[in-house]
Scaffold this motif. Structure first.
Motif, PDB file in Angstrom:
ATOM      1  N   HIS A 133       5.749 -57.744 -10.905  1.00  0.00           N
ATOM      2  CA  HIS A 133       6.788 -57.296  -9.981  1.00  0.00           C
ATOM      3  C   HIS A 133       7.871 -58.368  -9.865  1.00  0.00           C
ATOM      4  CE1 HIS A 133       8.561 -55.936  -6.181  1.00  0.00           C
ATOM      5  NE2 HIS A 133       8.052 -54.753  -6.489  1.00  0.00           N
ATOM      6  N   PRO A 134       9.136 -57.982  -9.677  1.00  0.00           N
ATOM      7  CA  PRO A 134      10.218 -58.963  -9.532  1.00  0.00           C
ATOM      8  C   PRO A 134      10.087 -59.880  -8.319  1.00  0.00           C
ATOM      9  CG  PRO A 134      11.104 -56.786  -9.957  1.00  0.00           C
ATOM     10  CD  PRO A 134       9.632 -56.621  -9.716  1.00  0.00           C
ATOM     11  N   LEU A 135       9.263 -59.484  -7.355  1.00  0.00           N
ATOM     12  CA  LEU A 135       9.187 -60.251  -6.113  1.00  0.00           C
ATOM     13  C   LEU A 135       7.752 -60.744  -5.865  1.00  0.00           C
ATOM     14  CD1 LEU A 135      11.196 -61.022  -3.821  1.00  0.00           C
ATOM     15  CD2 LEU A 135      10.228 -59.128  -2.536  1.00  0.00           C
ATOM     16  N   PRO A 136       7.302 -61.721  -6.659  1.00  0.00           N
ATOM     17  CA  PRO A 136       5.975 -62.287  -6.386  1.00  0.00           C
ATOM     18  C   PRO A 136       5.960 -62.926  -5.000  1.00  0.00           C
ATOM     19  CG  PRO A 136       6.881 -63.142  -8.446  1.00  0.00           C
ATOM     20  CD  PRO A 136       7.967 -62.377  -7.760  1.00  0.00           C
ATOM     21  N   ARG A 137       4.799 -63.034  -4.433  1.00  0.00           N
ATOM     22  CA  ARG A 137       4.676 -63.583  -3.071  1.00  0.00           C
ATOM     23  C   ARG A 137       5.072 -65.058  -2.990  1.00  0.00           C
ATOM     24  NH1 ARG A 137       2.937 -59.419  -0.355  1.00  0.00           N
ATOM     25  NH2 ARG A 137       1.321 -58.054  -1.150  1.00  0.00           N
ATOM     26  N   ILE A 138       4.912 -65.789  -4.081  1.00  0.00           N
ATOM     27  CA  ILE A 138       5.243 -67.218  -4.108  1.00  0.00           C
ATOM     28  C   ILE A 138       6.705 -67.380  -4.533  1.00  0.00           C
ATOM     29  CG2 ILE A 138       4.672 -69.457  -5.145  1.00  0.00           C
ATOM     30  CD1 ILE A 138       1.824 -68.247  -5.623  1.00  0.00           C
ATOM     31  N   TYR A 139       7.478 -68.085  -3.712  1.00  0.00           N
ATOM     32  CA  TYR A 139       8.918 -68.204  -3.939  1.00  0.00           C
ATOM     33  C   TYR A 139       9.251 -68.778  -5.321  1.00  0.00           C
ATOM     34  CZ  TYR A 139      13.799 -69.489  -3.425  1.00  0.00           C
ATOM     35  OH  TYR A 139      15.144 -69.620  -3.624  1.00  0.00           O
ATOM     36  N   VAL A 140       8.540 -69.807  -5.740  1.00  0.00           N
ATOM     37  CA  VAL A 140       8.804 -70.424  -7.047  1.00  0.00           C
ATOM     38  C   VAL A 140       8.623 -69.391  -8.161  1.00  0.00           C
ATOM     39  CG1 VAL A 140       7.996 -72.188  -8.677  1.00  0.00           C
ATOM     40  CG2 VAL A 140       8.187 -72.736  -6.253  1.00  0.00           C
ATOM     41  N   LYS A 141       7.651 -68.510  -8.018  1.00  0.00           N
ATOM     42  CA  LYS A 141       7.416 -67.453  -9.005  1.00  0.00           C
ATOM     43  C   LYS A 141       8.567 -66.441  -9.017  1.00  0.00           C
ATOM     44  CE  LYS A 141       3.342 -68.609 -10.614  1.00  0.00           C
ATOM     45  NZ  LYS A 141       3.179 -68.982 -12.019  1.00  0.00           N
ATOM     46  N   GLN A 142       9.202 -66.256  -7.859  1.00  0.00           N
ATOM     47  CA  GLN A 142      10.365 -65.370  -7.792  1.00  0.00           C
ATOM     48  C   GLN A 142      11.500 -65.941  -8.644  1.00  0.00           C
ATOM     49  OE1 GLN A 142      11.441 -64.694  -3.678  1.00  0.00           O
ATOM     50  NE2 GLN A 142       9.337 -64.169  -3.134  1.00  0.00           N
ATOM     51  N   LEU A 143      11.716 -67.248  -8.511  1.00  0.00           N
ATOM     52  CA  LEU A 143      12.747 -67.912  -9.308  1.00  0.00           C
ATOM     53  C   LEU A 143      12.409 -67.827 -10.792  1.00  0.00           C
ATOM     54  CD1 LEU A 143      13.271 -71.134  -7.136  1.00  0.00           C
ATOM     55  CD2 LEU A 143      14.716 -69.078  -7.191  1.00  0.00           C
ATOM     56  N   GLU A 144      11.138 -68.050 -11.119  1.00  0.00           N
ATOM     57  CA  GLU A 144      10.693 -67.980 -12.513  1.00  0.00           C
ATOM     58  C   GLU A 144      10.896 -66.586 -13.088  1.00  0.00           C
ATOM     59  OE1 GLU A 144       6.634 -69.369 -12.606  1.00  0.00           O
ATOM     60  OE2 GLU A 144       7.221 -71.419 -12.086  1.00  0.00           O
ATOM     61  N   TRP A 145      10.626 -65.544 -12.292  1.00  0.00           N
ATOM     62  CA  TRP A 145      10.812 -64.175 -12.772  1.00  0.00           C
ATOM     63  C   TRP A 145      12.277 -63.941 -13.127  1.00  0.00           C
ATOM     64  CZ3 TRP A 145      13.464 -59.727 -12.083  1.00  0.00           C
ATOM     65  CH2 TRP A 145      12.959 -58.579 -12.682  1.00  0.00           C
ATOM     66  N   VAL A 146      13.181 -64.331 -12.240  1.00  0.00           N
ATOM     67  CA  VAL A 146      14.616 -64.163 -12.503  1.00  0.00           C
ATOM     68  C   VAL A 146      15.019 -64.935 -13.754  1.00  0.00           C
ATOM     69  CG1 VAL A 146      16.948 -64.678 -11.641  1.00  0.00           C
ATOM     70  CG2 VAL A 146      15.255 -63.660 -10.108  1.00  0.00           C
ATOM     71  N   GLN A 147      14.573 -66.184 -13.874  1.00  0.00           N
ATOM     72  CA  GLN A 147      14.923 -66.998 -15.042  1.00  0.00           C
ATOM     73  C   GLN A 147      14.378 -66.389 -16.332  1.00  0.00           C
ATOM     74  OE1 GLN A 147      13.306 -70.782 -13.812  1.00  0.00           O
ATOM     75  NE2 GLN A 147      15.180 -71.384 -12.747  1.00  0.00           N
ATOM     76  N   HIS A 148      13.146 -65.916 -16.287  1.00  0.00           N
ATOM     77  CA  HIS A 148      12.518 -65.348 -17.478  1.00  0.00           C
ATOM     78  C   HIS A 148      13.255 -64.091 -17.949  1.00  0.00           C
ATOM     79  CE1 HIS A 148       9.168 -64.642 -20.261  1.00  0.00           C
ATOM     80  NE2 HIS A 148       9.366 -63.362 -19.989  1.00  0.00           N
ATOM     81  N   VAL A 149      13.516 -63.167 -17.033  1.00  0.00           N
ATOM     82  CA  VAL A 149      14.181 -61.915 -17.402  1.00  0.00           C
ATOM     83  C   VAL A 149      15.613 -62.184 -17.846  1.00  0.00           C
ATOM     84  CG1 VAL A 149      14.955 -59.662 -16.547  1.00  0.00           C
ATOM     85  CG2 VAL A 149      12.650 -60.485 -16.006  1.00  0.00           C
ATOM     86  N   THR A 150      16.291 -63.111 -17.176  1.00  0.00           N
ATOM     87  CA  THR A 150      17.656 -63.464 -17.574  1.00  0.00           C
ATOM     88  C   THR A 150      17.662 -64.033 -18.991  1.00  0.00           C
ATOM     89  OG1 THR A 150      18.288 -63.878 -15.273  1.00  0.00           O
ATOM     90  CG2 THR A 150      19.683 -64.850 -16.984  1.00  0.00           C
ATOM     91  N   SER A 151      16.686 -64.873 -19.306  1.00  0.00           N
ATOM     92  CA  SER A 151      16.634 -65.444 -20.658  1.00  0.00           C
ATOM     93  C   SER A 151      16.318 -64.360 -21.693  1.00  0.00           C
ATOM     94  CB  SER A 151      15.627 -66.594 -20.742  1.00  0.00           C
ATOM     95  OG  SER A 151      14.303 -66.119 -20.645  1.00  0.00           O
ATOM     96  N   GLN A 152      15.503 -63.366 -21.329  1.00  0.00           N
ATOM     97  CA  GLN A 152      15.248 -62.249 -22.237  1.00  0.00           C
ATOM     98  C   GLN A 152      16.539 -61.481 -22.520  1.00  0.00           C
ATOM     99  OE1 GLN A 152      12.144 -60.245 -19.940  1.00  0.00           O
ATOM    100  NE2 GLN A 152      10.683 -60.655 -21.598  1.00  0.00           N
ATOM    101  N   ILE A 153      17.333 -61.254 -21.487  1.00  0.00           N
ATOM    102  CA  ILE A 153      18.602 -60.545 -21.659  1.00  0.00           C
ATOM    103  C   ILE A 153      19.527 -61.345 -22.552  1.00  0.00           C
ATOM    104  CG2 ILE A 153      20.710 -59.784 -20.466  1.00  0.00           C
ATOM    105  CD1 ILE A 153      18.849 -59.058 -18.067  1.00  0.00           C
ATOM    106  N   THR A 154      19.605 -62.645 -22.311  1.00  0.00           N
ATOM    107  CA  THR A 154      20.467 -63.515 -23.111  1.00  0.00           C
ATOM    108  C   THR A 154      20.067 -63.465 -24.580  1.00  0.00           C
ATOM    109  OG1 THR A 154      20.804 -64.947 -21.194  1.00  0.00           O
ATOM    110  CG2 THR A 154      21.331 -65.877 -23.361  1.00  0.00           C
ATOM    111  N   ARG A 155      18.754 -63.551 -24.851  1.00  0.00           N
ATOM    112  CA  ARG A 155      18.267 -63.492 -26.242  1.00  0.00           C
ATOM    113  C   ARG A 155      18.593 -62.135 -26.865  1.00  0.00           C
ATOM    114  NH1 ARG A 155      13.697 -66.077 -24.088  1.00  0.00           N
ATOM    115  NH2 ARG A 155      12.495 -64.156 -24.209  1.00  0.00           N
ATOM    116  N   THR A 156      18.448 -61.068 -26.101  1.00  0.00           N
ATOM    117  CA  THR A 156      18.753 -59.726 -26.600  1.00  0.00           C
ATOM    118  C   THR A 156      20.231 -59.610 -26.935  1.00  0.00           C
ATOM    119  OG1 THR A 156      16.966 -58.780 -25.273  1.00  0.00           O
ATOM    120  CG2 THR A 156      18.670 -57.262 -26.037  1.00  0.00           C
ATOM    121  N   GLN A 157      21.084 -60.137 -26.063  1.00  0.00           N
ATOM    122  CA  GLN A 157      22.532 -60.060 -26.291  1.00  0.00           C
ATOM    123  C   GLN A 157      22.918 -60.893 -27.511  1.00  0.00           C
ATOM    124  OE1 GLN A 157      23.829 -61.318 -22.385  1.00  0.00           O
ATOM    125  NE2 GLN A 157      24.280 -59.208 -21.774  1.00  0.00           N
ATOM    126  N   GLN A 158      22.294 -62.049 -27.687  1.00  0.00           N
ATOM    127  CA  GLN A 158      22.584 -62.890 -28.849  1.00  0.00           C
ATOM    128  C   GLN A 158      22.129 -62.199 -30.129  1.00  0.00           C
ATOM    129  OE1 GLN A 158      20.582 -66.533 -27.764  1.00  0.00           O
ATOM    130  NE2 GLN A 158      22.390 -67.343 -26.719  1.00  0.00           N
TER     131      GLN A 158
END
Length: 163
Positions: A133-158
């Motif tokens: 889920h995009p909103l894990p209970r642990i705040y650091v995991k929330q940041l990691e989720w956003v970073q991970h998905v953003t990097s996937q999008i960046t790789r896809t666009q490249q």
């Protein structure tokens, strides 16, 4: 997963017309990905239309007898035309409905309906249908989720730019 605590600002539920909504915290996570990826638009299709901010309430419903008698999922067989109107092909698609076992039949339905070859999101190891889920209970995991998905999008666009 489901609309959570989001609600339409005009107060009209089941509106056939687009309307502005008060986002919930999960939608705010998606907006962070949108900002990081410079996207101006996103469409969220939930596994269920049941609006509750209590995920345990949703899981109870999904396991209940009532669940099978109510067309609460855009991915159900009887709502294929509605899904066809809402789904946009050839855009990045993020899966992030969560990993609760009660969601698996609905996640499987969604994946079979959409037939996305390379979905974005974080697949739970050793599973086929459980995307974190995009909103894990642990705040650091929330940041990691956003970073991970953003990097996937960046790789896809490249990758698209390299073709």
């Amino acid at each position: 997963m489901n609309p959570g605590s989001s609600y339409p600002l005009d107060g009209i539920d089941n509106n056939a017309m687009p309307s502005e909504a008060e986002p919930d915290t999960t939608q705010q996570q998606i907006m962070k990905v949108m900002d990081a990826a410079a996207f101006n638009y996103a469409r969220i299709l939930n596994l269920s239309d049941i609006r509750t901010s209590d995920s345990n309430e949703l899981y109870r419903f999904l396991k209940s007898e009532t669940c099978s008698s109510v067309e609460h999922s855009i991915f159900s067989t009887n709502r294929k035309s509605e899904l066809a109107e809402l789904f946009v092909n050839d855009v990045p698609v993020i899966f992030g409905w969560g990993v609760n076992q009660a969601l698996i039949p609905f996640a499987k339905n969604a994946m079979e309906s959409l037939r996305i070859n390379n979905p974005l999101g974080i697949l739970k190891p050793n599973t086929r249908y459980s995307y974190y889920h995009p909103l894990p209970r642990i705040y650091v995991k929330q940041l990691e989720w956003v970073q991970h998905v953003t990097s996937q999008i960046t790789r896809t666009q490249q990758g698209c730019a390299d073709v």
